[in-house]
Design an enzyme around this catalytic site. Structure first.
Site, PDB file in Angstrom:
ATOM      1  N   SER A 243      15.715  14.932  -0.062  1.00 59.05           N
ATOM      2  CA  SER A 243      16.718  14.002   0.425  1.00 59.05           C
ATOM      3  C   SER A 243      16.093  12.874   1.228  1.00 59.05           C
ATOM      4  O   SER A 243      15.153  13.077   1.985  1.00 59.05           O
ATOM      5  CB  SER A 243      17.724  14.743   1.312  1.00 59.05           C
ATOM      6  OG  SER A 243      18.675  13.838   1.822  1.00 59.05           O
TER       7      SER A 243
ATOM      8  N   ARG B  45       0.834  -1.212   0.000  1.00 59.67           N
ATOM      9  CA  ARG B  45       0.000   0.000   0.000  1.00 59.67           C
ATOM     10  C   ARG B  45       0.868   1.261   0.000  1.00 59.67           C
ATOM     11  O   ARG B  45       0.545   2.242  -0.672  1.00 59.67           O
ATOM     12  CB  ARG B  45      -0.954   0.025   1.195  1.00 59.67           C
ATOM     13  CG  ARG B  45      -2.071  -0.965   1.086  1.00 59.67           C
ATOM     14  CD  ARG B  45      -3.007  -0.602  -0.072  1.00 59.67           C
ATOM     15  NE  ARG B  45      -4.070  -1.576  -0.163  1.00 59.67           N
ATOM     16  CZ  ARG B  45      -4.301  -2.344  -1.222  1.00 59.67           C
ATOM     17  NH1 ARG B  45      -3.557  -2.239  -2.292  1.00 59.67           N
ATOM     18  NH2 ARG B  45      -5.288  -3.200  -1.218  1.00 59.67           N
TER      19      ARG B  45
ATOM     20  N   GLU C 264       2.054   1.544  -3.402  1.00 60.69           N
ATOM     21  CA  GLU C 264       0.940   1.971  -4.244  1.00 60.69           C
ATOM     22  C   GLU C 264       0.697   3.480  -4.119  1.00 60.69           C
ATOM     23  O   GLU C 264       0.353   4.150  -5.099  1.00 60.69           O
ATOM     24  CB  GLU C 264      -0.311   1.195  -3.842  1.00 60.69           C
ATOM     25  CG  GLU C 264      -1.504   1.435  -4.731  1.00 60.69           C
ATOM     26  CD  GLU C 264      -2.687   0.578  -4.302  1.00 60.69           C
ATOM     27  OE1 GLU C 264      -3.311   0.001  -5.208  1.00 60.69           O
ATOM     28  OE2 GLU C 264      -2.988   0.507  -3.094  1.00 60.69           O
TER      29      GLU C 264
END
Length: 154
Positions: free
Chosen positions: A126, A100, A103
């Site tokens: 960064s 997830r 995703e």
């Protein structure tokens, strides 16, 4: 509250220190929040040491050895090298929570990039001069919400 443990079959590339640290964590029944408070880091940074994704300082090693009852020379030996970041998760990840998070970057990565570039100009955030934290919110209906903050130098 249940505590995070290590399933080595899910993480074949973790360093030896991971098994040592997670074994001691389970024996002591400590959360990452408790460990983090003891070593003076946030809980995500403490967990990253356990997974071999962050470098432990000499002070971290001393405090972890004392808290977890691990002989300091043994822990120093296991944590003395440099992290081998990025090897612990296959891509794309199959573990549902990790997937997830992946995703989120797949679906919103370019939107984040566009908004960040508009706000800061050309550049990157960064991941070295970086901090993160996880917080829990509860909405008016009593549903828990995860709040993940990513803070990186531009």
């Amino acid at each position: 509250m249940s505590l995070a443990t290590l399933d080595a079959t899910q993480h074949p590339y973790l360093p030896a220190a991971s098994a040592t640290l997670f074994g001691a964590k389970a024996a002591k029944k400590l959360s990452f929040e408790q460990i983090a408070q003891h070593i003076g880091r946030n809980e995500v940074a403490a967990a990253a040491i356990f997974y071999g994704q962050a470098k432990a300082s000499t002070e971290d090693i001393q405090k972890l050895a004392g808290l977890l009852d691990i002989p300091k020379p043994h822990l120093e030996e296991q944590l003395s090298g440099f992290p081998d970041r990025g090897r612990s998760v296959e891509m794309p990840p199959r573990e549902p929570l990790i997937y997830r998070l992946y995703e989120i970057v797949q679906n919103y990565g370019y939107a984040y990039k566009a908004v960040l570039n508009e706000k800061f100009g050309d550049g990157i955030m960064s991941a070295i001069s970086f901090s993160t934290k996880v917080e829990k919110e509860v909405d008016a209906d009593g549903h828990p919400w995860a709040v993940i903050t990513l803070r990186g130098k531009w």
